[in-house]
Design an enzyme around this catalytic site. Sequence first.
Site, mmCIF file in Angstrom:
data_model
loop_
_atom_site.group_PDB
_atom_site.id
_atom_site.type_symbol
_atom_site.label_atom_id
_atom_site.label_comp_id
_atom_site.label_asym_id
_atom_site.label_seq_id
_atom_site.Cartn_x
_atom_site.Cartn_y
_atom_site.Cartn_z
ATOM 1 N N CYS A 1 -14.952 24.664 15.131
ATOM 2 C CA CYS A 1 -15.998 23.673 15.796
ATOM 3 C C CYS A 1 -15.651 23.761 17.163
ATOM 4 O O CYS A 1 -14.333 23.987 17.804
ATOM 5 C CB CYS A 1 -15.413 22.009 15.743
ATOM 6 N N ASP B 1 -4.213 30.254 18.058
ATOM 7 C CA ASP B 1 -4.199 31.596 18.861
ATOM 8 C C ASP B 1 -4.407 30.512 20.248
ATOM 9 O O ASP B 1 -5.225 31.325 21.561
ATOM 10 C CB ASP B 1 -5.873 32.295 18.802
ATOM 11 N N GLU C 1 -2.239 25.457 27.431
ATOM 12 C CA GLU C 1 -2.800 27.070 27.457
ATOM 13 C C GLU C 1 -2.692 27.217 28.584
ATOM 14 O O GLU C 1 -2.717 29.062 29.927
ATOM 15 C CB GLU C 1 -3.522 27.559 26.425
ATOM 16 N N ILE D 1 -18.954 31.586 13.701
ATOM 17 C CA ILE D 1 -17.596 32.062 13.034
ATOM 18 C C ILE D 1 -16.644 31.273 11.933
ATOM 19 O O ILE D 1 -16.442 32.086 10.899
ATOM 20 C CB ILE D 1 -16.576 31.329 14.612
ATOM 21 N N THR E 1 -8.168 28.699 15.575
ATOM 22 C CA THR E 1 -8.354 30.027 16.733
ATOM 23 C C THR E 1 -9.936 29.006 17.841
ATOM 24 O O THR E 1 -10.514 29.610 18.563
ATOM 25 C CB THR E 1 -8.516 31.054 16.207
ATOM 26 N N HIS F 1 -4.847 32.991 23.152
ATOM 27 C CA HIS F 1 -6.236 33.193 22.483
ATOM 28 C C HIS F 1 -6.476 34.562 22.771
ATOM 29 O O HIS F 1 -7.160 35.349 24.153
ATOM 30 C CB HIS F 1 -6.303 32.535 24.501
ATOM 31 N N ARG G 1 -9.826 25.586 19.801
ATOM 32 C CA ARG G 1 -9.739 25.109 21.039
ATOM 33 C C ARG G 1 -8.829 24.512 21.040
ATOM 34 O O ARG G 1 -8.452 23.459 20.180
ATOM 35 C CB ARG G 1 -10.417 24.093 21.972
HETATM 36 P P1 NAI Z 1 -21.064 27.372 16.769
HETATM 37 O O1 NAI Z 1 -21.406 26.565 18.118
HETATM 38 O O2 NAI Z 1 -22.002 29.122 16.036
HETATM 39 O O3 NAI Z 1 -20.813 26.771 15.426
HETATM 40 C C1 NAI Z 1 -20.094 25.469 15.764
HETATM 41 C C2 NAI Z 1 -20.235 24.514 15.070
HETATM 42 O O4 NAI Z 1 -19.013 23.293 14.850
HETATM 43 C C3 NAI Z 1 -21.452 24.042 14.372
HETATM 44 O O5 NAI Z 1 -22.463 24.360 13.447
HETATM 45 C C4 NAI Z 1 -21.007 22.251 14.753
HETATM 46 O O6 NAI Z 1 -22.358 21.628 14.364
HETATM 47 C C5 NAI Z 1 -19.884 22.167 14.132
HETATM 48 N N1 NAI Z 1 -19.026 21.278 14.740
HETATM 49 C C6 NAI Z 1 -19.549 20.227 15.542
HETATM 50 N N2 NAI Z 1 -18.821 19.016 16.134
HETATM 51 C C7 NAI Z 1 -17.717 19.126 14.756
HETATM 52 C C8 NAI Z 1 -16.975 18.273 14.088
HETATM 53 N N3 NAI Z 1 -16.855 17.000 14.012
HETATM 54 N N4 NAI Z 1 -16.503 18.707 12.790
HETATM 55 C C9 NAI Z 1 -17.197 19.372 12.300
HETATM 56 N N5 NAI Z 1 -17.686 20.446 13.005
HETATM 57 C C10 NAI Z 1 -18.026 20.095 14.158
HETATM 58 O O7 NAI Z 1 -19.549 28.259 17.480
HETATM 59 P P2 NAI Z 1 -18.934 29.110 16.998
HETATM 60 O O8 NAI Z 1 -19.923 30.312 17.267
HETATM 61 O O9 NAI Z 1 -18.341 29.162 16.001
HETATM 62 O O10 NAI Z 1 -17.271 29.264 17.700
HETATM 63 C C11 NAI Z 1 -16.419 27.607 17.472
HETATM 64 C C12 NAI Z 1 -16.352 27.717 18.126
HETATM 65 O O11 NAI Z 1 -14.872 28.558 18.112
HETATM 66 C C13 NAI Z 1 -16.422 28.019 19.383
HETATM 67 O O12 NAI Z 1 -16.975 26.401 20.068
HETATM 68 C C14 NAI Z 1 -14.914 28.047 20.741
HETATM 69 O O13 NAI Z 1 -14.122 26.971 21.475
HETATM 70 C C15 NAI Z 1 -14.349 28.425 19.801
HETATM 71 N N6 NAI Z 1 -13.460 30.434 20.677
HETATM 72 C C16 NAI Z 1 -12.317 30.694 20.172
HETATM 73 C C17 NAI Z 1 -12.397 32.297 20.638
HETATM 74 C C18 NAI Z 1 -10.894 32.352 20.943
HETATM 75 O O14 NAI Z 1 -11.071 33.507 21.058
HETATM 76 N N7 NAI Z 1 -10.461 32.533 19.826
HETATM 77 C C19 NAI Z 1 -13.370 33.105 21.128
HETATM 78 C C20 NAI Z 1 -14.893 32.481 20.346
HETATM 79 C C21 NAI Z 1 -14.905 31.211 20.412
#
Ligand code: NAI
Length: 333
Positions: free
Chosen positions: A205, A258, A263, A155, A232, A295, A234
Amino acid sequence: MRVSVFSTKPYDRSFLTAANESGEHDLVFLEPRLTPQTARLAEGSDAVCAFVNDDLSAPVLDQLAEVGVKVVALRAAGFNNVDVAAARRLNLTVVRVPEYSPHAVAEHTVGLILALNRRIHRAYNRVREHNFALTGLLGFDLHGRTVGIVGTGRIGVCVAQIMRGFGCRVLASDPQHNDAATAAGAEYVPLERLLAESDIVTLHCPLTPDTRHLIDNDRIKLLREGVMLINTGRGSLVDTRAVIDGLKSGQIGYLGLDVYEEETDLFFEDLSDRVLGDDEFARLTTFPNVLITGHQAFFTSDGLHSIATTTVANLAAVERAGPDGVTGPNRVC
Ligand code: NAI
């Protein structure tokens, strides 16, 4: 496989039914959220299918295992609501949808940025009352501004690409550097520098013990005065109390959410006839410079189609080949 689908909404039912067109799985759609009180509804099912606010803590997983459930299929990417150690102890296979539409979430993030900056939420209401005054709607050009992206996974990279398209300078912070982010024009810097230099900070993250309250009182002090903060990811990535104080002092000039720490008892339901018991949420809704969505960032037809097809495929793979039928990022444990 017989699957109890918790927290079912009409859209879940229609996308999952379409994905299961062949009738391979017997999907039992249940409206209640998965909680210690509802876990036993899964009796007779091989699997449960759960969403982001379903409770997959150890006591719930214990009950699921007791009634014969072997598989937990999350129709989400984040799995912070799962006690993974307990799932391992109980030999439960947990699968997820690691990627469905990073574009959906990234585009919603940018929607919040644009709406907050140009006060579109306020302009909409004004024009409906035939109030065409512009006072209070002043925005700023995104072009040339600095956007800080915390978490450059799927994302975060999409957000970087879009914001570069606006002509923004993009800073990034992530313990794991991603070539795709650098290729999109993001510059990796330490978190403290990102917070100090960004006009807009956006969180992408996952929620882990390390990232809980990543934005707290101390980090808010590092932010530029009047910064725009977007979450957006958590809810618990930000300390809500600290953010309210930051809004009151003006340190935070705009807040787009979001997701929200508490929530679980609010989102995805129509509570318009009830008295809101959450005072912090109520306070947030009083600020003119706060925009909250419930959300919905994932909520596009493309996203739901992808979630449903991957969930059905995950279940089929476990049914055919056992737990090792699902490998890589789709497998939590
Ligand atoms: P992803 O796993 O592709 O990327 C997450 C990134 O965060 C990774 O590169 C990881 O190294 C990094 N990360 C971990 N700890 C960190 C820290 N302390 N500081 C900075 N970066 C750190 O996950 P993706 O698909 O990009 O999703 C990210 C988050 O978005 C999900 O974990 C989920 O909680 C949230 N999400 C929210 C949605 C919504 O509808 N609002 C829908 C889908 C996901």
